[in-house]
Every structure is written in structure tokens, then in C-alpha cells.
Design a protein around this motif. Structure first.
Motif, PDB file in Angstrom:
ATOM      1  N   UNK A 219     -70.746 -13.605   9.680  1.00  0.00           N
ATOM      2  CA  UNK A 219     -71.738 -13.450   8.480  1.00  0.00           C
ATOM      3  C   UNK A 219     -72.354 -12.163   8.353  1.00  0.00           C
ATOM      4  N   UNK A 220     -73.495 -12.298   9.061  1.00  0.00           N
ATOM      5  CA  UNK A 220     -74.848 -12.519   9.032  1.00  0.00           C
ATOM      6  C   UNK A 220     -74.628 -10.357   8.943  1.00  0.00           C
ATOM      7  N   UNK A 221     -73.654 -10.426   9.247  1.00  0.00           N
ATOM      8  CA  UNK A 221     -73.282  -7.952   9.675  1.00  0.00           C
ATOM      9  C   UNK A 221     -72.399  -8.176   8.412  1.00  0.00           C
ATOM     10  N   UNK A 222     -71.614  -8.909   7.773  1.00  0.00           N
ATOM     11  CA  UNK A 222     -70.939  -8.496   6.555  1.00  0.00           C
ATOM     12  C   UNK A 222     -71.512  -8.013   6.239  1.00  0.00           C
ATOM     13  N   UNK A 223     -72.789  -9.464   5.241  1.00  0.00           N
ATOM     14  CA  UNK A 223     -73.616  -9.618   4.628  1.00  0.00           C
ATOM     15  C   UNK A 223     -74.392  -8.220   4.507  1.00  0.00           C
ATOM     16  N   UNK A 224     -75.072  -7.704   5.554  1.00  0.00           N
ATOM     17  CA  UNK A 224     -76.330  -6.852   5.384  1.00  0.00           C
ATOM     18  C   UNK A 224     -75.176  -5.225   5.689  1.00  0.00           C
ATOM     19  N   UNK A 225     -74.260  -5.808   6.092  1.00  0.00           N
ATOM     20  CA  UNK A 225     -73.421  -3.685   5.931  1.00  0.00           C
ATOM     21  C   UNK A 225     -71.192  -4.507   5.882  1.00  0.00           C
ATOM     22  N   UNK A 226     -70.970  -4.838   4.441  1.00  0.00           N
ATOM     23  CA  UNK A 226     -69.694  -5.619   3.961  1.00  0.00           C
ATOM     24  C   UNK A 226     -69.019  -4.763   4.551  1.00  0.00           C
ATOM     25  N   UNK A 227     -68.954  -2.936   5.359  1.00  0.00           N
ATOM     26  CA  UNK A 227     -68.235  -2.074   5.990  1.00  0.00           C
ATOM     27  C   UNK A 227     -68.410  -3.106   7.564  1.00  0.00           C
TER      28      UNK A 227
END
Length: 374
Positions: A219-227
Motif C-alpha cells: 500500500x505504501x509503495x502504491x501510494x508513493x508510486x501508483x505505477x
């Protein structure tokens, strides 16, 4: 209600003239908004998963009057009875949390629910209000008598509760409980050196959660980088707000709810944004702010440390839950499945909120001469 005289000495009469009726009205208004949004959002969700269109509506409308009755009933109690109820409730909740890893139902990769007599209950929802009151009691007793290790007991209760929540795993609920506990400890007189220390421990804990729990790092990775991964839910939520604009598409006219998972629960704020617009969303935000800030204001000058800490914990919990839900919906923080208080679908959430805000209303009632204080 206007027929109730100030000289009425009945339990209800005393309650009516001492409870904060403005806060009570705002909470009832939030419930009405929730009923409207459940009607708007849930039929599409129910049909998508093969249920009757009004499955969620019927279930929520059955629980709403119960939750409101619980809130009003609990608000009639004096602080001493609130404390006793919280202790018993906390013991029962801990017992249920211990059972969750053993016999709990797993939904979407997490075991947070127990099935009791045909009903599904989420014990962690009830842990929050009971925990806030019990730890407030321990901190208050510690300050009343330095020889009593109330702060040590409160630390132990926190560690136990956090461990049980993380075992599910439920990091969001753990963060809320941690914030309540830290805020109470701070108000009770936590030395500044320990304030810095606890903040550092909290930061380290969040970093550790990133590496220990795959769903957290995702979730944090997707928040920082949606791709970096699937951001479908957040993308659809933002689309709903863009479709709604300032005044919305109109009740029942939203389209995003037809393919937005959990539109009736974790993303109901997005449905409000699409069908009723940004102005309506601001009204909802204002209602939450009003309840919390008015509650804090009524605590100014409070003589009982227990009442101050317990009510602050309950109001902070209410505020954080609303904030996390709304911030997740507009992509201001990583997505976190948390209900919007009194608005989202969820029986355990609604009942626990009725219980928690009933205790907050009871603790913020006007009292004279320190009556009924523990």
C-alpha cells in the motif's frame, strides 16, 4: 422535548438538561447521512456479488436503531458506571481477540471476525473505546497516587492490545490505539524526554511494519508510486470525486459505485463526493469537526483527570477514524480499510461507535459539585 422542565428530577429529565444536545444532534445527523449514502451505494455492491439489491440496506437499517439506543442509553450513565462498564467490556474484548487467531473468519487475508450465534462480530472495533477508558483510569490513578503503578499497567495493556491487533494483522487499528494511548500519557504528564523517545519508537515501528507486513509495504509503495502496483480502488475513488464536482451528479446517479469495491464501506466518502458533490463532503467534514472540537471545548476546566483523559481518548479515536477514511479516499495517505463513523456500512463499527460516543456524551455532561465522579 421542550416540555421537559428544568425542575424534572427523573433520570431522563436530568440527562436532557446536562447532555450536550448540539453534539447529540450532529451525531444523529451523521447517522441520517449514513442511511442516505447506504441507500445510494450498497445496492450496486450487493448486485455485483450476487446478493439481493437491498441486502446491505436491510442489515444496516436493523442495526442503526440499536446503535442509537445504545448511544443514548450509555450517555445516561455517570462516570463511575462508565468506568465499570469499560473494564468489563475490555476484559470481554481481550478474550474475543485471543479467540480470533484460533477460530476467527479470514476475509481478504486478515482474521478479524468471530461468528457468534449467526452474527459476525469484529472485536477490534470494541477494543478501541474500552481501551481508551481503561487506560485513562490507570493514568488518573497513577497521578492521584504516585505509589500506584498505573502508568506501568497502562503500558502493559497497550503492548498486549497492540500485539493482539497486529496478530490479525490490523496495522490501522493499532495506529489509532497507539495515538489514543500516547495522547493520554502525554496529558497525564509524560516527561518530554519520553515524548521524544516514544515518537522515535513509533517511527521505528512503522518502518518495521513496512518490512514485516507485505500488505503494508504494497500500500505504501502504491501510494508513493501508483505505477508500482494495482491502484484500482484509489483511482476509482478519485474518479468519483472528479465526476461529482461541487454539486454532484444527483442521488442514485453515480456510476463509479457500480465497479468500486467496498463502495458502501471503505470508500463511501467517494460515493458522497460523486452523487452529492464537494460541498456536501465539506458539510460532512464540518460535522465531524464540530463533534470533536465541541467535545474538547466542554472538557476545558474539567476537574477530574479520569474524565478528561477518557473523553479525550474517545473523541480522538472518533476524529482519527474519520480522518483516515477521508484521507484514504482522496489519496492523501495510503489506502486503509477503515469505516467512516456512523456513515459506512458495518454492524460492529456502528455498534462500537454508538458505545464509544455514548461514553463520550456521558463524560462531557454538565456535573455539579463533582457528583458521581469515580
Amino acid at each position: 422535548m421542550s416540555a421537559i422542565a428544568r425542575t424534572d428530577t427523573s433520570v431522563f429529565g436530568k440527562w436532557w438538561w446536562t447532555v450536550d444536545r448540539w453534539t447529540l444532534g450532529a451525531l444523529f445527523l451523521l447517522v441520517l447521512i449514513g442511511a442516505l449514502l447506504i441507500l445510494a451505494a450498497s445496492p450496486a455492491v450487493a448486485e455485483r456479488i450476487g446478493l439481493d439489491a437491498y441486502h446491505f440496506v436491510q442489515r444496516q437499517f436493523l442495526i442503526m436503531p440499536v446503535a442509537l439506543s445504545v448511544m443514548v442509553g450509555v450517555s445516561l450513565l455517570p462516570p463511575l458506571q462508565i468506568r465499570r462498564m469499560a473494564v468489563l467490556g475490555f476484559v470481554a474484548t481481550v478474550a474475543m481477540l485471543l479467540l480470533v487467531p484460533l477460530v476467527g473468519q479470514e476475509i481478504k487475508g486478515a482474521s478479524r471476525w468471530l461468528s457468534l450465534g449467526g452474527f459476525t462480530i469484529q472485536p477490534s472495533e470494541f477494543a478501541k473505546p474500552f481501551f481508551a477508558v481503561v487506560t485513562a483510569w490507570m493514568f488518573a490513578e497513577w497521578r492521584r497516587d504516585d505509589a500506584f503503578p498505573g502508568h506501568i499497567i497502562a503500558i502493559g495493556l497497550y503492548l498486549m492490545t497492540a500485539a493482539l491487533l497486529l496478530s490479525q494483522p490490523d496495522l490501522g487499528m493499532t495506529v489509532v490505539v497507539s495515538a489514543i494511548w500516547f495522547g493520554q500519557f502525554f496529558l497525564a504528564g509524560l516527561p518530554m524526554i519520553l515524548v521524544v523517545g516514544f515518537i522515535a519508537v513509533g517511527v521505528v515501528g512503522l518502518i518495521g511494519a513496512y518490512f514485516l507486513f507485505p500488505h503494508v509495504s504494497s500500500r505504501i509503495d502504491r501510494f508513493l508510486d501508483p505505477s508500482a502496483g494495482d491502484s484500482y480502488q484509489v483511482d476509482r475513488s478519485l474518479e468519483a470525486f472528479m465526476n461529482g464536482g461541487l454539486i454532484g451528479t444527483g442521488p442514485g446517479e453515480g456510476t463509479v459505485k457500480a465497479y468500486l469495491p467496498d463502495a458502501h464501506a471503505d470508500f463511501i466518502f467517494a460515493v458522497a463526493g460523486e452523487e452529492f458533490g464537494g460541498i456536501a463532503c465539506l458539510v460532512i467534514i464540518a460535522l465531524y469537526a464540530f463533534v470533536v472540537l465541541r467535545g474538547y471545548a466542554r472538557l476545558l476546566g474539567e476537574q477530574s483527570l479520569f474524565v478528561l483523559l477518557a473523553a479525550t481518548g474517545l473523541l480522538t479515536q472518533f476524529a482519527l477514524q474519520a480522518l483516515i477514511h477521508m484521507a484514504s479516499s482522496v489519496h492523501l495517505m495510503p489506502a486503509k480499510g477503515m469505516t467512516l463513523p456512523f456513515v459506512s456500512y458495518g454492524g460492529s463499527s456502528l455498534l462500537a461507535l454508538g458505545l464509544g460516543m455514548g461514553m463520550a456524551l456521558a463524560l462531557t455532561r454538565k456535573r455539579f459539585g463533582g457528583e458521581d465522579l469515580p
